[in-house]
Design a protein around this motif. Structure first.
Motif, mmCIF file in Angstrom:
data_model
loop_
_atom_site.group_PDB
_atom_site.id
_atom_site.type_symbol
_atom_site.label_atom_id
_atom_site.label_comp_id
_atom_site.label_asym_id
_atom_site.label_seq_id
_atom_site.Cartn_x
_atom_site.Cartn_y
_atom_site.Cartn_z
ATOM 1 N N ASP A 99 0.813 -1.225 0.000
ATOM 2 C CA ASP A 99 0.000 0.000 0.000
ATOM 3 C C ASP A 99 0.842 1.270 0.000
ATOM 4 O O ASP A 99 0.298 2.366 0.175
ATOM 5 N N SER A 100 2.145 1.124 -0.180
ATOM 6 C CA SER A 100 3.001 2.315 -0.101
ATOM 7 C C SER A 100 3.066 3.080 -1.412
ATOM 8 O O SER A 100 3.333 4.282 -1.430
ATOM 9 N N GLY A 101 2.853 2.380 -2.532
ATOM 10 C CA GLY A 101 2.936 3.042 -3.832
ATOM 11 C C GLY A 101 4.342 3.157 -4.378
ATOM 12 O O GLY A 101 4.546 3.852 -5.389
ATOM 13 N N PHE A 102 5.322 2.489 -3.774
ATOM 14 C CA PHE A 102 6.714 2.578 -4.211
ATOM 15 C C PHE A 102 7.131 1.288 -4.921
ATOM 16 O O PHE A 102 6.651 0.198 -4.599
ATOM 17 N N ASN A 103 8.018 1.448 -5.898
ATOM 18 C CA ASN A 103 8.653 0.297 -6.536
ATOM 19 C C ASN A 103 9.902 -0.090 -5.732
ATOM 20 O O ASN A 103 10.620 0.773 -5.229
ATOM 21 N N VAL A 104 10.157 -1.400 -5.652
ATOM 22 C CA VAL A 104 11.224 -1.905 -4.790
ATOM 23 C C VAL A 104 12.111 -2.844 -5.590
ATOM 24 O O VAL A 104 11.642 -3.571 -6.473
ATOM 25 N N ALA A 105 13.416 -2.824 -5.274
ATOM 26 C CA ALA A 105 14.374 -3.736 -5.900
ATOM 27 C C ALA A 105 15.466 -4.077 -4.897
ATOM 28 O O ALA A 105 15.697 -3.346 -3.921
ATOM 29 N N ILE A 106 16.129 -5.218 -5.136
ATOM 30 C CA ILE A 106 17.310 -5.622 -4.367
ATOM 31 C C ILE A 106 18.480 -5.630 -5.343
ATOM 32 O O ILE A 106 18.382 -6.214 -6.425
ATOM 33 N N ARG A 107 19.579 -5.005 -4.955
ATOM 34 C CA ARG A 107 20.730 -4.920 -5.852
ATOM 35 C C ARG A 107 22.014 -5.057 -5.050
ATOM 36 O O ARG A 107 22.024 -4.929 -3.818
ATOM 37 N N SER A 108 23.091 -5.303 -5.776
ATOM 38 C CA SER A 108 24.402 -5.329 -5.127
ATOM 39 C C SER A 108 24.844 -3.913 -4.819
ATOM 40 O O SER A 108 24.484 -2.967 -5.527
ATOM 41 N N ALA A 109 25.638 -3.779 -3.752
ATOM 42 C CA ALA A 109 26.071 -2.433 -3.354
ATOM 43 C C ALA A 109 27.147 -1.882 -4.264
ATOM 44 O O ALA A 109 27.289 -0.661 -4.399
ATOM 45 N N ALA A 110 27.929 -2.766 -4.885
ATOM 46 C CA ALA A 110 29.037 -2.319 -5.730
ATOM 47 C C ALA A 110 28.515 -1.712 -7.019
ATOM 48 O O ALA A 110 27.485 -2.120 -7.560
ATOM 49 N N ILE A 111 29.255 -0.701 -7.501
ATOM 50 C CA ILE A 111 28.933 -0.054 -8.774
ATOM 51 C C ILE A 111 29.828 -0.642 -9.858
ATOM 52 O O ILE A 111 31.048 -0.745 -9.654
ATOM 53 N N PRO A 112 29.299 -1.049 -11.017
ATOM 54 C CA PRO A 112 27.889 -0.942 -11.412
ATOM 55 C C PRO A 112 27.014 -1.933 -10.648
ATOM 56 O O PRO A 112 27.422 -3.063 -10.395
ATOM 57 N N HIS A 113 25.812 -1.486 -10.316
ATOM 58 C CA HIS A 113 24.915 -2.308 -9.520
ATOM 59 C C HIS A 113 24.407 -3.504 -10.331
ATOM 60 O O HIS A 113 24.095 -3.378 -11.511
ATOM 61 N N ARG A 114 24.319 -4.628 -9.648
ATOM 62 C CA ARG A 114 23.781 -5.842 -10.265
ATOM 63 C C ARG A 114 22.434 -6.140 -9.615
ATOM 64 O O ARG A 114 22.298 -6.143 -8.400
ATOM 65 N N ALA A 115 21.426 -6.370 -10.459
ATOM 66 C CA ALA A 115 20.080 -6.619 -9.945
ATOM 67 C C ALA A 115 20.005 -8.009 -9.331
ATOM 68 O O ALA A 115 20.330 -9.005 -9.981
#
Length: 582
Positions: free
Chosen positions: A221-237
């Motif tokens: 019910d928050s209305g936000f999109n969420v993802a989990i990614r690696s902290a290192a850049i470039p980020h990996r999904a």
């Protein structure tokens, strides 16, 4: 004076309504700003709570997994498999998420001997030797290097709290297993690393069930999109709640390192922490509003609300203006109706009074001379015609059928119709001292018209010329053919040198019941229908009417009839008209 006061009152009302609307607009702008700030604060609190709950649940589940497979380094290595099997069974029985685990491995390398791998068969719940890490082939070289980095010997209490290490690309948690060498002192013993316990996570379960379940639970019910990614850049999904999520965004609305809370849980419960392979190997939870940012979403929301509110206020202002306009029109219509009733009453009373007086004289025998009787009969006929014309105008207007094309259009000799109409009133005009000038061109082309309506138009215009002649009793009737590039028409002009019409009244003289103020003040007879009916009849015949006038110098009314329209309908030839007559 009353009309001026009403106008001032109406203008005051309009200004007051406009001022109220402006004040409401300013207040609405201020209120939407406050509401926007409150909405942004609410969304921020909802997002913070959702992120915190997600993070706490993930930390709890992950820390319980690492805690469940901790192996005491001081126990004999001969019982290692049995102890791991016991922990696996406990995990399946007590964990709310047993599918978290995809596999268990024991990788050993003692001394100079080659390494060997044992895999837990989850069907028989027994360890079996395996040639390699089939699902994670890149892990074994990393274990070789990691074992080389460990000290040859360490105290038992240090081995107890030796950290786990997480390999994100393999979804594997790794922790050394030890063999007791000899007691270092009475209270402790020395151990040496001989391999690793590998706990592999189920990636399919994480992506298909675990992460979607947590997001549904805490972000639905928050209305936000969420993802989990690696902290290192470039980020990996690692996981995308929405395929369009910008995984490389550098400014999400919320960002949380998931393994920081795992370490906090482990530290609080007195268990080993978790390290990562390389810099930035941990996972991040990121949340972002679909509009790009939380601030942008609130700004867009405020703009939409302002647009709707201002549109409603504008509609309110328009409605208020419309109400005032309708009120003014109603007042004007009421005045016109009163003037119309007064004018009709006056126009009816005058001929009726003359008729009654004449009839009484005839009935009382006052008049018995044949010449006088003929004179009285002419008076009665004239007043009767006057009543008939007035009633015809009123009935024609009241019927509403003037614009329904009742006329019978046919090729008409305009000059003949005009001369016939003039002939019925020419003697009366001359007797009243009017000079009637006729200028009619030769060989005029035919025009489409209704002779009856055309005659009424001419009679009405001549009647107006007589009525408003003032002291200059001169009338001219002209008919001429006009040709230009895109113009071919016959023009009928009725001109006088009477009192004229002010420029400000020219646009209104063709409206029903309209009478110039000077005419009303002068008590001139009439109801203001003549020119309106002329315009409607001319337009009904496909023509147009125009006027030019100047105060004190007279007026000129021109009827325009197109010749091209008659030619298109197959009307050809010309009528031979008499030369100019004066």
């Amino acid at each position: 004076m009353k009309r001026v006061n009403n106008t001032v009152l109406q203008l005051t009302v309009i200004v007051a309504i406009a001022a109220v609307v402006c004040v409401l607009g300013v207040l609405q702008y201020h209120w939407t700003g406050q509401i926007s700030a409150a909405e942004q604060d609410r969304l921020s609190r909802v997002l913070t709570k959702s992120v915190r709950n997600f993070d706490e649940q993930f930390a709890y589940d992950f820390e319980r997994l690492t805690e469940s497979f901790e192996v005491d380094p001081t126990d004999p290595t001969s019982t290692l498999e049995a102890r791991v099997i016991r922990k696996y069974r406990d995990w399946n029985q007590t964990s709310s998420r047993p599918d978290f685990l995809a596999g268990l491995y024991i990788w050993r390398k003692e001394g100079d001997r080659s390494s060997y791998l044992e895999l837990l068969d989850q069907t028989t719940v027994q360890f079996q030797k395996s040639g390699s890490f089939n699902e994670i082939p890149t892990l074994e070289p990393k274990l070789e290097r990691e074992l080389g980095k460990l000290p040859l010997f360490m105290a038992g209490h240090q081995a107890v709290y030796h950290h786990w290490k997480f390999y994100g690309d393999s979804l594997a948690l790794v922790r050394p297993v030890f063999r007791v060498v000899s007691p270092a002192r009475e209270s402790d013993m020395a151990v040496e690393p001989v391999g690793f316990l590998v706990v592999r996570l189920d990636g399919a379960f994480l992506k298909d069930h675990y992460f979607p379940g947590l997001i549904e639970r805490y972000f639905a019910d928050s209305g936000f999109n969420v993802a989990i990614r690696s902290a290192a850049i470039p980020h990996r999904a690692v996981y995308l709640g929405d395929p369009s999520f910008p995984i490389s965004t550098s400014s999400p609305d919320a960002e949380r390192n998931l393994f920081e809370s795992v370490d906090e849980q482990a530290r609080r419960r007195g268990h080993p922490l978790v390290d990562f392979e390389g810099e930035g190997g941990e996972w991040q939870l990121v949340a972002q509003h679909p509009s790009g940012s939380l601030e942008g979403a609130v700004v867009d929301w405020r703009r939409r609300n302002l647009a709707i509110s201002l549109a409603l206020l504008a509609l309110l202002l328009c409605c208020a203006g419309l109400i005032v306009s309708v009120a003014r029109r109603s007042e004007r219509l009421s005045n016109l109706q009163m003037q119309f009733v007064a004018g009709v009453s006056h126009e009816l009373c005058t001929p009726l009074t003359v008729i009654n007086s004449t009839i009484e004289n005839l009935a009382d025998g006052i008049v018995d001379d044949p010449a006088q009787i003929q004179e009285y009969a002419a008076i009665l006929r004239g007043q009767g015609d006057r009543l008939s014309r007035l009633l015809d105008q009123v009935l024609l207007l009241a019927s509403g059928k003037l614009g329904e094309t009742p006329s019978k259009l046919r090729p008409v000799d305009l000059a003949a119709v005009v001369l016939q109409t003039i002939a019925t009133s020419e003697k009366t005009l001359r007797d009243e001292g009017f000079t009637l000038q006729k200028e009619i061109a030769m060989n005029l082309p035919p025009v489409k018209a209704d002779p009856v309506l055309l005659g009424e138009c001419v009679a009405n215009l001549i009647g107006n010329a007589v009525k408003y002649a003032g002291g200059n009793r001169w009338i001219a009737v002209r008919i001429q053919e006009v040709k230009a590039r895109a113009l071919h028409e016959v023009q009928l002009t009725v001109e006088d040198r009477g009192i004229g019409i002010a420029a400000g009244d020219l646009r209104s003289i063709f409206e029903p019941f309209y009478r110039v103020q000077a005419v009303r003040d002068g008590q001139a007879r009439g109801v203001g229908l003549g020119l309106y009916l002329v315009k409607r009849m001319v337009e009904n015949m496909g023509g147009q009417i125009s006027v030019s006038s100047e105060i004190g110098r007279g007026s000129s009314f021109i009827l325009h009839f197109s010749v091209r329209g008659a030619l298109k309908d197959g009307l050809a030839g010309r009528f031979s008209s008499p030369s100019a007559v004066r």
